[in-house]
Design an enzyme around this catalytic site. Structure first.
Site, PDB file in Angstrom:
ATOM      1  N   SER A   1      -2.724   1.470  -3.826  1.00 21.04           N
ATOM      2  CA  SER A   1      -1.837   2.458  -3.223  1.00 21.04           C
ATOM      3  C   SER A   1      -2.658   3.610  -2.651  1.00 21.04           C
ATOM      4  O   SER A   1      -3.862   3.446  -2.410  1.00 21.04           O
ATOM      5  CB  SER A   1      -0.833   2.955  -4.268  1.00 21.04           C
ATOM      6  N   ASN A   2      -2.062   4.739  -2.410  1.00 23.38           N
ATOM      7  CA  ASN A   2      -2.786   5.897  -1.874  1.00 23.38           C
ATOM      8  C   ASN A   2      -2.174   7.188  -2.406  1.00 23.38           C
ATOM      9  O   ASN A   2      -1.242   7.154  -3.206  1.00 23.38           O
ATOM     10  CB  ASN A   2      -2.788   5.855  -0.339  1.00 23.38           C
TER      11      ASN A   2
END
Ligand code: PMT
Length: 229
Positions: free
Chosen positions: A37-38
């Site tokens: 993810s980020n």
């Protein structure tokens, strides 16, 4: 009487306009307990959604997993992965007039996510990554396309890279923000935008995300109205 009410509340700059927005990160599973993810918190996208509602737009917000409450008046479609975000956008886009892509969509996903938790062996582990669909590029390539506004998250060469995306993805506008340093972009409550279109641009100065979002929505309303006339 009606005149007085309008003076008090003002006519919305996007009254009745259907605006579709993406926000937040995506999660790309590695196995049932891990994902890629980020750092997107969704704050920028949710602020844009709220600003659009205040200007009278009918807003559908396709959101990745965030810890935020959707603004009043917004229709929320909650998703996790880039593919789910893509599918939700494609379902919703048909009668929308403006599309704003604020989500930080993962550009890659794991080719074959494991069915069961991957066990630690002590040896190196290689994950095969494959590209995800580019949601924004796909929307802007539709025959009956909405007015398309992208975001560009860049750590360097802001204008050059943002204008490249404006052109490659055939957008009407792009809002570029510097990321990777404190004080703007991911996670923080503040941001600063350089907004570009084919033959122009405008800066939105550093401020809280709700203030930046209001100015961005004003600019989108102005350019959208001009493009329509
Ligand atoms: O959520 P916050 O913590 O408030 O942070 C806000 C933000 C930094 C995430 C936001 O302001 C922002 O910059 N969003 C876009 C982040 C991004 O993914 O930028 P990009 O330059 O990688 O992508 C360019 C554009 O293509 C974006 O509009 C993106 O939504 C879109 N895209 C990208 C990949 C993909 N597979 N599909 C897409 O639609």
């Amino acid at each position: 009487m009606l005149h007085n009410i309008l003076l008090q509340f003002g006519p919305g700059k996007l009254d009745g306009v259907r605006l579709l927005l993406t926000a937040g990160p995506t999660r790309e599973p590695i196995d049932p307990v891990r994902y890629i993810s980020n750092r997107s918190s969704g704050k920028m996208g949710y602020a844009v959604a709220e600003a659009a509602v205040k200007q009278g737009a009918r807003v559908t917000l396709v959101s990745g997993p965030v810890a935020l409450t959707p603004p009043d008046g917004v229709e929320l479609v909650a998703v996790e992965s880039a593919q789910q975000m893509h599918d939700a956008v494609m379902r919703e886009v048909a009668d929308c007039e403006i599309f704003v892509a604020c989500a930080a969509v993962s550009d890659y996903r794991v080719d074959q996510a494991a069915q069961h938790k991957i066990k630690k062996t002590g040896a190196a582990l290689t994950l095969q990554l494959v590209p995800t669909p580019d949601i924004l590029a796909e929307v802007s390539a539709l025959q009956a396309r909405p007015f398309c506004v992208g975001f560009a998250a860049e750590t360097e060469n802001l204008e050059q890279y943002a204008r490249g995306k404006l052109q490659q993805k055939n957008l009407d506008m792009i809002a570029a923000n510097r990321v990777g340093s404190a004080g703007s972009g991911f996670e923080t409550d503040f941001n600063q935008l350089e907004v570009y279109w084919r033959d122009g641009g405008q800066s939105i100065e550093h401020a809280g995300k709700p203030v930046v979002a209001k100015q961005l929505i004003d600019l989108i309303a102005e350019r959208y109205t001009r493009a329509r006339s």
